[in-house]
Design an enzyme around this catalytic site. Sequence first.
Site, PDB file in Angstrom:
ATOM      1  N   SER A   1       0.863  -1.189   0.000  1.00 40.87           N
ATOM      2  CA  SER A   1       0.000   0.000   0.000  1.00 40.87           C
ATOM      3  C   SER A   1       0.892   1.229   0.000  1.00 40.87           C
ATOM      4  O   SER A   1       1.989   1.192   0.579  1.00 40.87           O
ATOM      5  CB  SER A   1      -0.866   0.015   1.259  1.00 40.87           C
ATOM      6  OG  SER A   1      -1.488   1.290   1.413  1.00 40.87           O
TER       7      SER A   1
ATOM      8  N   TYR B   1      -2.034  -1.567  10.117  1.00 42.30           N
ATOM      9  CA  TYR B   1      -2.100  -1.974   8.703  1.00 42.30           C
ATOM     10  C   TYR B   1      -0.884  -1.463   7.935  1.00 42.30           C
ATOM     11  O   TYR B   1      -0.222  -2.214   7.212  1.00 42.30           O
ATOM     12  CB  TYR B   1      -3.401  -1.427   8.101  1.00 42.30           C
ATOM     13  CG  TYR B   1      -3.514  -1.519   6.599  1.00 42.30           C
ATOM     14  CD1 TYR B   1      -3.935  -2.692   5.983  1.00 42.30           C
ATOM     15  CD2 TYR B   1      -3.214  -0.418   5.796  1.00 42.30           C
ATOM     16  CE1 TYR B   1      -4.056  -2.760   4.602  1.00 42.30           C
ATOM     17  CE2 TYR B   1      -3.326  -0.484   4.421  1.00 42.30           C
ATOM     18  CZ  TYR B   1      -3.745  -1.652   3.821  1.00 42.30           C
ATOM     19  OH  TYR B   1      -3.855  -1.725   2.454  1.00 42.30           O
TER      20      TYR B   1
END
Length: 270
Positions: free
Chosen positions: A147, A160
């Site tokens: 990400s 995350y």
Amino acid sequence: MQQDAIRLDGKTAIITGGAGGIGFATARLMTMRGARVALADIAFDRAQELARQLPGAIAVHLDLENETSIEAMVAQAVAEFGQLDILNNTAALLDPALAPLDGDVEHMGTDLWDRIMAVNLRGTMIACRAALPHLRETRGNIVNTVSNLALQGHLIQAAYSSSKAAIIQLTRAIAASHGKQGVRCNAVAPGMTMTAALFEAFPAPLREVVEAETLRDQLGEPEDIAEAIAFLASPAARNITGQVLVSDGGCASHVPGIDRFRSFFSGDQT
Ligand SMILES: NC(=O)c1ccc[n+]([C@@H]2O[C@H](COP(=O)([O-])OP(=O)(O)OC[C@H]3O[C@@H](n4cnc5c(N)ncnc54)[C@H](O)[C@@H]3O)[C@@H](O)[C@H]2O)c1
């Protein structure tokens, strides 16, 4: 180099998270380019339904929190296909119910941190470990989906984003250890990508902030991320390993607050 080196004819691939937005787009694109794919997902019914839409595809049940399940996924794909050329780790814990709990570190629950690390980081490591002996045989490769939040600080998703940053380092470690054996390992870092699920779950005012910081005139779609993954997995990328390819419309590539600069230079300073 072959004529059409982005083709994947004769290749086989496992796509974890294959029942999700980016995972299925990747499975579809790899199939179009000639690969046979295994859609591995905890959402097994959906994976089965989607696999039926792709010629030569299979669905495999996968629970990334369970080591045995991950090893069985690799064994099943190899048994079905006879070989493994590509592992794409795209599954991640993205439960909308958990997202509000993954905020800043001061308020982080240890159990939530452990769970996110278990699915995203530990699960990815075990999948890579199980696949490597097979990838060595085929001179295959791994593409990890991370990400752009792994590359920037934010107010949200400390667990995350940390898990994804650690997967980038795992990517480099595998590339370093296994490159001489013919195995490449890369990562793709999507920015905000408009899957159907995200479109529903993400607050519109925050989406507009990301849109303003995006250098293109629209946010990415799952097919954009699939293109980056399929390229890195293909022979066209044979000289690329240990790298992170960011596919975020330029969102993370510029000075902070570029939208305000844009307004200033265009004369609109409101
Ligand atoms: N969509 C975005 O904006 C975006 C942005 C940056 C990074 N990413 C990354 O892209 C990847 C795909 O995201 P997406 O938007 O397609 O999400 P998605 O929720 O549509 O897909 C994720 C898939 O992972 C599966 N999964 C979850 N837990 C699992 C487990 N324990 N075992 C096996 N499978 C499990 C889910 O069932 C789902 O099908 C993720 O790694 C995500 O972190 C997405």
